[in-house]
Design an enzyme around this catalytic site. Structure first.
Site, PDB file in Angstrom:
ATOM      1  N   HIS A  85      -0.178  -0.419   1.681  1.00 25.22           N
ATOM      2  CA  HIS A  85      -1.142  -1.503   1.465  1.00 25.22           C
ATOM      3  C   HIS A  85      -0.460  -2.859   1.350  1.00 25.22           C
ATOM      4  O   HIS A  85      -1.117  -3.882   1.477  1.00 25.22           O
ATOM      5  CB  HIS A  85      -2.097  -1.198   0.295  1.00 25.22           C
ATOM      6  N   ASP A 221       1.236   6.162   0.237  1.00 29.17           N
ATOM      7  CA  ASP A 221       1.155   4.703   0.337  1.00 29.17           C
ATOM      8  C   ASP A 221       2.536   4.062   0.550  1.00 29.17           C
ATOM      9  O   ASP A 221       3.085   3.432  -0.346  1.00 29.17           O
ATOM     10  CB  ASP A 221       0.490   4.162  -0.937  1.00 29.17           C
ATOM     11  N   SER A 652       3.238  -3.189  -6.947  1.00 29.44           N
ATOM     12  CA  SER A 652       3.102  -2.325  -5.784  1.00 29.44           C
ATOM     13  C   SER A 652       4.364  -2.374  -4.953  1.00 29.44           C
ATOM     14  O   SER A 652       4.879  -3.456  -4.667  1.00 29.44           O
ATOM     15  CB  SER A 652       1.922  -2.774  -4.931  1.00 29.44           C
TER      16      SER A 652
END
Ligand code: ARG
Ligand code: GLU
Length: 717
Positions: A85, A221, A652
């Site tokens: 992402h 991810d 992230s």
């Protein structure tokens, strides 16, 4: 007997210490504050191994990725891992109907196939320095805030200059502890960063927005990039002559896997937290701001959902927008629930009661802190109203797509008979390109319905003095019929149709400005903005400035009141260390969530009918054959795990690191029950969610056949 009591007290104390994994610590101060505790919890290395100015340390392997993520270097040839992402924008940019990398994934089988990404940079921290004394040496308590700010600004410019002069580095200074301290950061920025590989969305975004913020989780991810440098290993813009960057340090990859209770550490760039807010502010977030912001986004989500379900084309058009809208929406829901469940407001009130008692205990404290809380209360009573209307403007009116078109076209309204033809032509050209791009992902029925519903909600929820002429027009001329008004607007406005905009631009001259500014959507935008400037802006800024001063003093007071407590500064997108352990949790009474998921869970969720759960055939085959290679463990393929590291947005892509400094996985999310940790951390409920690195390597090697990338890494068994 005494001894037993003492033992009991000690054990209570140790349990508390063992549980408290709260904190995002400054790498510079690990030696002073944390390393002992970290080592007690299992960490085998030293503070110098994490952050050192003179020797290569783990921090040299952890750059900022783009503008809001973290990443980690995993090879001597510039190989970098971050989340899917986080690389999504770049992956989408390279995707087309012929090469749909979002859907099918992409793997460069050699360096020549890697794809450059203009505009993408990774930023390494060279060093940081406490510059509080230098910045504040001439600041006094008697000074006005303006004087204080001027001194800090001038000194900062001076120090920044001094820090980078004669180098290719960049420097910045940021406030910490709500303005009580300042740190300088020297950075090295690389701008040639190429896409090496990405799994298909069915792996990298598996579970989509349905599973987002949730555990148990099965999202792969990750994405793979490579940093390039010039021949001297220095940053350089993209060039064919560039060579893979040799980082000062890259992280070795652990193949050992993790067990419940294992020490873990996260190194990364957490964006924003507000751990020291007073109760008044938390109360507003929980009971006023979040509920309305959630409702406004809920409305947009429902409208998008309705249309996306009817048409696959619309689903593709709106998938990125939907992900963005739903990400914060879902986070706020979790946050409000968590605050309520934690009784965060009551806890803050208790702290404030103690603070007041302490402040009242001595005349000199009373002079400094005695009125602080009542000032807070007074200011927040006002701030609440201003923030409420601001939320309805930002999350409401400005979330309407047609309004964003207006904002883009506004530059044309400044054109008059004196503007040169070149100027006009340049504007027209930019806007034509923009229009073309924007309307690729625009579906009028969604925008139109959103316009109608948002206007209704605005009208219902804001004070009448903020209802501009458009709202009065709806009341009078349209007798309160928002639908009728919306039909009129979408018939008439040029901002909701690509063709109308192109026609408008192609014949545009300074005489067209009149048409522009009388367009009903332009009118609405201008009214709202003018109202904001006249009614809100100045007063709100003043209140916020007042609160900033209170914040600084409150933080100072809290530290003074608890001299033995070690405080950590709020996240501000500077490098931090969080540490904790691999840990399960109980989301609700009678339910326990394990700390691990495996590929079995992917197969359980498999459903070709549902976009978010459509498991790729190849992955199913690998599962059937139990073909996990060296990445599996006891016949299982682990996918994700939870741990008690205190993280937030910006973390992230952060490496999750074991006791020996090796890479265990990539942080990519938090659990829903724990999203209030940006305001108040709860050791029982707050967990970060990590992609097990072995699953990423399995996908690279077994699924994608890009084993040469794994070969580049240094695996530790
Ligand atoms: N919740 C994660 C974060 O805050 C992941 C967001 C991207 N994924 C998504 N399904 N929208 O950024
Ligand atoms: N997904 C978040 C990010 O992009 C991390 C999750 C969190 O907020 O902790 O930074």
């Amino acid at each position: 007997m005494k001894k037993i009591v003492l033992l009991y007290l000690l054990s209570v104390f140790f349990i508390r210490v063992a549980l408290a994994d709260e904190g995002m610590w400054l790498p510079l101060f690990l030696n002073k504050y944390n390393i002992e505790d970290m080592q007690k919890k299992g960490f085998k290395l030293t503070a110098e191994d994490i952050y050192s100015v003179n020797n290569a340390s783990l921090k040299d392997a952890v750059p900022i990725f783009g503008r809001g993520c973290t990443s980690v270097m995993v090879s001597n040839e510039g190989l970098l891992l971050t989340n899917h992402h986080c690389g999504y924008g770049q992956i989408q940019e390279h995707s087309s109907v012929e090469h749909d990398y979002l859907t099918n994934g992409f793997w460069a089988m050699n360096k020549a196939q890697e794809l450059p990404n203009p505009g993408l940079a990774v930023t390494f921290l060279v060093r940081m320095e406490d510059v509080t004394e230098q910045l504040l040496s001439d600041v006094t308590d008697e000074m006005s805030e303006e004087q204080r700010a001027t001194i800090i600004r001038n000194k900062s410019a001076e120090l920044i200059n001094k820090a980078v002069i004669g180098t290719h580095y960049k420097a910045k200074i940021k406030p910490f502890f709500l303005g009580n301290r300042y740190f300088l950061f020297v950075e090295e920025i690389f701008t040639d960063v190429r896409l090496v590989g990405t799994p298909p969305s069915a792996i990298g975004k598996f579970g989509g927005d349905t599973d987002n913020w949730m555990w148990p989780r099965h999202t792969g991810d990750f994405s793979v990039f490579r940093v390039y440098a010039d021949k001297n290993n220095k940053p350089a813009d993209y060039s064919q002559d560039n060579v893979p960057y040799k980082p000062k340090k890259f992280m070795k990859v652990s193949m050992k896997g993790v067990q419940q209770g294992d020490f873990t550490m996260v190194l990364g760039y957490p964006g924003t937290t507000q751990e020291y807010l007073p109760s008044y502010a938390v109360d507003l977030i929980e009971k006023l701001y979040n509920p309305h912001k959630i409702a406004l986004r809920q409305k947009r989500i429902d409208i998008m959902n309705f249309e996306m379900e009817k048409s696959p084309a619309v689903r593709i058009q709106y998938s990125a927008k939907y992900a963005g809208v739903s990400n914060s929406w879902k986070k706020w829901i979790g946050e409000s629930r968590g605050l309520k469940r934690l009784k965060a407001v009551e806890k803050k009130q208790l702290l404030e009661k103690n603070f007041q008692a302490w402040a009242d205990s001595k005349p000199e404290l009373k002079a400094k802190y005695g009125n602080l809380l009542s000032e807070y209360e007074k200011n927040y009573a006002e701030i609440g109203k201003f923030q409420h209307i601001t939320n309805f403007i930002i999350e409401g009116i400005f979330s309407i797509e047609a309004i964003s078109v207006v904002r883009r076209f506004e530059i044309l309204s400044e054109i008059n008979s004196e503007t040169t033809k070149e100027h006009i032509d340049a504007d027209k050209k930019t806007l034509l390109t923009w229009t073309d791009d924007f309307f690729k992902d625009y579906y009028q029925p969604i925008d139109k319905k959103t316009f109608e519903e948002i206007l209704k909600m605005y009208s219902k929820n804001v004070d009448s003095k903020y209802k501009t002429a458009t709202f009065q027009l709806i009341d009078t001329k349209y007798k309160g019929d928002f639908n009728k008004f919306t039909n009129f607007v979408y018939e008439k406005s040029i901002f909701v149709s690509k063709q109308k905009l192109i026609d408008f631009l192609s014949t545009f001259s300074h005489k067209s400005v009149k048409k522009l500014v009388s367009d009903p959507i332009f009118v609405l935008f201008l009214e709202i903005r003018t109202m904001y400037i006249n009614e809100i802006d100045a007063k709100y800024v003043q209140l916020q400035n007042a609160v900033n001063v209170l914040d600084r003093k409150y933080m100072q007071g809290l530290i003074e009141m608890n001299p033995n407590k070690i405080y950590y500064p709020d996240a501000n997108f500077t490098m931090r260390v969080s540490y904790g352990k691999v840990d399960d949790y109980m989301p609700k009474n009678g339910v326990k969530y394990l700390a691990f998921t495996t590929i079995d869970g992917i197969i359980e969720k498999d459903n070709p009918e549902i976009y978010d759960y459509d498991v790729p055939q190849k992955l199913k085959q690998l599962y059937e054959a139990k073909d996990y290679g060296k990445y599996g463990q006891n016949g299982q393929m682990n996918v994700c795990f939870t741990a008690s590291n205190h993280t937030t947005g910006g973390n992230s892509g952060s490496p999750v690191i074991d006791a020996n400094g090796n890479l265990l996985g990539l942080n990519f999310d938090r659990n829903w029950e724990g999203t209030m940790s940006d305001i108040m951390y709860d050791p029982e409920q707050c967990r970060n969610i990590t992609l097990d690195i072995r699953y990423a390597l399995f996908i690279i090697d077994k699924f994608a056949g890009a084993g040469h990338l794994v070969e580049e890494m240094e695996l530790v068994y």
